[in-house]
Design a protein around this motif. Structure first.
Motif, PDB file in Angstrom:
ATOM      1  N   ASP A  36       7.419  10.877   8.398  1.00 35.73           N
ATOM      2  CA  ASP A  36       7.940   9.726   7.695  1.00 35.73           C
ATOM      3  C   ASP A  36       9.453   9.432   7.951  1.00 35.73           C
ATOM      4  O   ASP A  36      10.049   8.078   7.715  1.00 35.73           O
ATOM      5  N   TRP A  37      10.053  10.360   8.141  1.00 33.58           N
ATOM      6  CA  TRP A  37      11.686  10.129   8.585  1.00 33.58           C
ATOM      7  C   TRP A  37      11.862   9.508   9.896  1.00 33.58           C
ATOM      8  O   TRP A  37      13.093   9.010  10.159  1.00 33.58           O
ATOM      9  N   ASP A  38      10.881   9.568  10.667  1.00 35.83           N
ATOM     10  CA  ASP A  38      11.176   8.734  12.109  1.00 35.83           C
ATOM     11  C   ASP A  38      10.108   7.726  12.425  1.00 35.83           C
ATOM     12  O   ASP A  38       9.410   7.464  13.288  1.00 35.83           O
ATOM     13  N   GLY A  65      13.160   6.190   5.754  1.00 37.07           N
ATOM     14  CA  GLY A  65      11.563   6.375   5.438  1.00 37.07           C
ATOM     15  C   GLY A  65      10.752   5.212   4.646  1.00 37.07           C
ATOM     16  O   GLY A  65      11.275   4.419   4.061  1.00 37.07           O
ATOM     17  N   ARG A  66       9.495   5.341   4.659  1.00 37.17           N
ATOM     18  CA  ARG A  66       8.391   4.226   4.175  1.00 37.17           C
ATOM     19  C   ARG A  66       7.934   4.793   2.659  1.00 37.17           C
ATOM     20  O   ARG A  66       8.071   4.216   1.745  1.00 37.17           O
ATOM     21  N   LEU A  67       8.086   6.090   2.609  1.00 38.13           N
ATOM     22  CA  LEU A  67       7.411   6.806   1.516  1.00 38.13           C
ATOM     23  C   LEU A  67       8.519   7.160   0.377  1.00 38.13           C
ATOM     24  O   LEU A  67       9.735   7.143   0.955  1.00 38.13           O
ATOM     25  N   ALA A  78      12.685   2.294   5.816  1.00 39.38           N
ATOM     26  CA  ALA A  78      11.990   1.407   6.752  1.00 39.38           C
ATOM     27  C   ALA A  78      11.074   0.399   6.470  1.00 39.38           C
ATOM     28  O   ALA A  78      10.486   0.577   5.385  1.00 39.38           O
ATOM     29  N   SER A  79      11.394  -0.690   6.757  1.00 34.79           N
ATOM     30  CA  SER A  79      10.377  -1.791   6.626  1.00 34.79           C
ATOM     31  C   SER A  79      10.814  -2.274   5.185  1.00 34.79           C
ATOM     32  O   SER A  79       9.888  -3.065   4.524  1.00 34.79           O
TER      33      SER A  79
END
Length: 742
Positions: free
Chosen positions: A344-346, A391-393, A420-421
């Motif tokens: 999730d970091w990338d 990240g997303r999470l 992210a996003s």
């Protein structure tokens, strides 16, 4: 004799002993740990060695295979350019002319590939005609199995029939990528063939050997070459223009990286006579993957130590490969991406690669990036001044990771957090993490007219994102941007919309004037546990201890300024000191317990008449007072001048002339540098400005309207109005040495 007189006499005797010293730290000339100074010296040695091998016609010969003279010349020229020799250097131009004149009738895959690298680096437009011929040759010479061999006639024109090898193949791929970037593109089928070759020939352990006809078993040199080649192939075939999409995992590539992790070690991997060739392959794999470690080893530090230890290259190929490897260390790290378990970091794979390239072009200062993970403490994180967390999470960090992050921040690091996003899940978790780490300092939004929006690029108001920060004194070393999809937008090569410009502003703001670290010298930092322990350490007997005056204008906005100053005096001048300032109530406490008092703050303040009277008496009887405005704040500066008028009625601060000994007593600071905040409005200022109040024939009060405490503190302070960090330290040391000597 009063305590003040005893302290002053002790300080006077001490100052005579230490004034001539101001020594620097010694260089470790031997042992396993290499220093950057040693690496720089060896880089210069290699440059001189290659230039000494040059023939009158501009070429360099290869004693083992004379046929490869054009290739060896190009390899040497490419290495010299990468090491900083300018393209218009006469030696480089002679090599360029030789390669242009020799190639048409002396092609081989090695020579053609090295000449492509060199001529494109020297001048793409001037050499485009030759580069186009090289591209056509490499396309024509590819075998149907996707590989390249030494030449169409067989290996070294000796008639040996072979189907290609991974050594020639890696350099053909590298050359075709350089040509691709120059707008000279190979057909798509060329790239698809070579990708299928690597997928088909990977061994079960994840590595690659030399060829199917020789040395088939896996080893690190060929595996590193394959890993780098696969990355290049994916870039060409899939591009870097995907916008806000998850990265497609490549199991073949990942298995190759795992092989390097499991098999690389300096003891096993650097014993070959071809160790410089191998290191250049590892350098490309390390830089392409942005990894600092393979097999638990820092690949650059281990390789540099081995090269400096051996210093034995007798031919241009070995010298050039060694120089190419070491020259990569000249590019400083600006930012790292925090690597965490899972992927999730990338989410936005090319974000920092594209951003640091844009930063380098925009500022004229080449920088790079890499991945970082927590390995117990903050040492790995502190390799660069900025750490990207994305990240997303939800951001689920262990207690060890949280402690390392806090240790990183307290030692001068900065965090740039970007979901992210625009993930709401990441947003909630990051805010919760900051509240737990800094319960007394909430995330606060920056005003839309803040300097960050014009720090390097002026961002139109409509495109200014909402940025949150945690402010601690003069320090803003956390930036959080919950909206804007910045990591997604940096994965594109579309520079419109100000996303890249805002990214440069944020990185410059966080990094400030910090000197970027090289890749070799170890990080120096204070562990969290030691920070707590040191607070309880009593100063040595007879130590110089500074008292810091308390007042209503936020009297202690910085945590490490005086401590770092006293450590500098102890380490470089041999002064016996108490590391920590002691808070002083000027109305009640015994001022004569301290030979020196310090005052700083953020805001206007007022001390009682009794406190002012006692401070005046302290100075007139031999004590010393110095100060500066925290962050360079004008509110404190005005308050300090009013304070001096009350302490010394009818007197005011006078400028200390540049000829005074205070500017040369330890360091020569008659010429200094200032922070960007000062340079932008006072570009011609180059001399320090100290003011003081004379008592008899000495200055009993010394004050600087330009801040030096931010530089002492060592934390990122992009809004600070004052001297550059290095000169801040020197000025403060001189002030203390002057006080001790008077």
């Amino acid at each position: 004799m009063s305590r003040l007189r005893r302290a002053a006499a002790a300080a006077l005797m001490l100052s005579f002993l230490v004034l001539p010293v101001l020594r620097g730290t010694g260089e470790d000339a031997g042992g396993a740990r290499v220093t950057w100074k040693q690496v720089e010296r060896y880089i210069e040695t290699l440059k001189r060695a290659l230039l000494a091998m040059q023939e009158p016609d501009g070429s360099l010969s290869y004693p083992f295979l004379p046929f490869y003279r054009p290739g060896m010349t190009a390899l040497a020229g490419y290495a010299l350019l990468e090491a900083g020799v300018p393209p218009d250097d006469p030696a480089i131009r002679a090599m360029e002319t030789y390669c242009r004149m020799s190639l048409p009738d002396r092609y081989s895959v090695y020579s053609a590939s090295f000449c492509a690298l060199f001529l494109a680096k020297a001048d793409v437009q001037r050499n485009r005609d030759v580069l186009e011929r090289i591209a056509a040759y490499l396309v024509r010479e590819q075998h149907s199995n996707g590989m390249w061999s030494y030449s169409a006639q067989g290996r070294d024109r000796r008639g040996i029939s072979e189907s290609g090898d991974n050594s020639n193949t890696q350099f053909a791929v590298l050359a075709l990528k350089v040509l691709h970037d120059a707008g000279i593109e190979a057909p798509r089928r060329v790239w698809e063939r070579v990708r299928k070759h690597y997928e088909r020939t990977q061994n079960s352990d994840g590595g690659w050997g030399y060829a199917d006809w020789h040395r088939q078993s896996s080893y690190c040199a060929m595996t590193a070459a394959a890993v780098a080649s696969l990355w290049i192939i994916r870039e060409v075939l899939e591009g870097k223009k995907k916008h806000c999409t998850e990265v497609k995992r490549d199991p073949v590539f990942e298995a190759g990286v795992r092989y390097l992790d499991e098999h690389f070690s300096p003891e096993r991997s650097l014993i070959s006579q071809w160790h410089t060739y191998f290191l250049y392959a590892m350098e490309r794999a390390g830089m392409i993957t942005a990894r600092r470690y393979f097999g638990g080893y820092d690949w650059y530090r281990a390789g540099a130590a081995e090269l400096v230890r051996r210093q034995s290259v007798s031919d241009p190929a070995s010298a050039a490969f060694a120089l190419l490897f070491l020259a990569e260390g000249k590019t400083p790290l600006l930012v790292q991406k925090l690597e965490r378990p899972g992927g999730d970091w990338d989410n936005d794979h090319y974000d920092l690669e594209n951003l640091t390239r844009f930063y380098s072009e925009a500022t004229g200062r080449k920088v790079t990036w890499q991945l970082a993970r927590v390995r117990g403490d903050a040492s790995d994180l502190l390799e660069a001044p900025v750490l990207l967390i994305s990240g997303r999470l939800a951001l689920d960090l262990t207690l060890m990771e949280r402690a390392a992050l806090k240790e990183y921040l307290l030692n001068g690091g900065s965090i740039l957090a970007l979901p992210a996003s625009d993930s709401a899940e990441f947003d909630r978790s990051f805010r919760r993490l900051m509240a737990e780490m800094f319960p007394d300092s909430p995330l606060m939004p920056l005003p839309k007219d803040h300097v960050i929006y014009r720090y390097h690029f002026k961002i139109p108001e409509a495109d200014r994102p909402l940025i949150y920060t945690i402010s601690q004194g003069c320090t803003m070393n956390i930036l959080y941007v919950p909206r804007g999809r910045y990591t997604c937008r940096w994965t594109t090569e579309d520079h419109s919309g100000h996303a890249f410009e805002m990214g440069v502003n944020m990185l410059m703001f966080l990094a400030g004037d910090q000197k970027l670290k090289n890749r070799v010298d170890p990080v120096k930092f204070v562990p969290l546990a030691e920070m707590k322990e040191r607070r309880n350490v009593r100063p040595p007997r007879g130590a110089v201890v500074i008292g810091q005056i308390k007042h209503s204008g936020q009297w202690r906005p910085l945590k490490h300024d005086i401590t770092n100053l006293m450590r500098k005096l102890r380490d470089d001048a041999g002064v016996t000191v108490g590391l920590y300032p002691e808070p002083v109530d000027a109305e009640k406490d015994d001022l004569y317990a301290y030979p020196i008092l310090y005052i700083t703050g953020l805001y206007d303040f007022r001390l009682s008449d009794e406190a002012c009277r006692r401070i005046r008496e302290f100075v007139e009887r031999g004590g010393f007072l110095f100060g500066d405005p925290a962050c360079g704040r004008k509110e404190f500066d005005k308050g300090f001048r009013k304070f001096i008028a009350r302490v010394f009625p009818g007197r005011k601060l006078e400028k200390i002339p540049i000829e005074h000994s205070i500017y040369t007593i330890g360091y020569d600071v008659r010429k200094v540098d200032f922070r960007p905040t000062v340079r932008s409005s006072l570009p011609d200022l180059s001399e320090p400005e100290l003011e003081g109040v004379k008592v008899g024939n000495r200055y009993g009060v010394v004050y600087s309207r330009f801040n030096f405490s931010c530089g002492l503190d060592g934390m990122p302070a992009p809004i600070c109005w004052g001297y550059a960090p290095e000169d801040s330290v020197k000025i403060a040391v001189n002030i203390i040495l002057y006080a001790l000597n008077n």
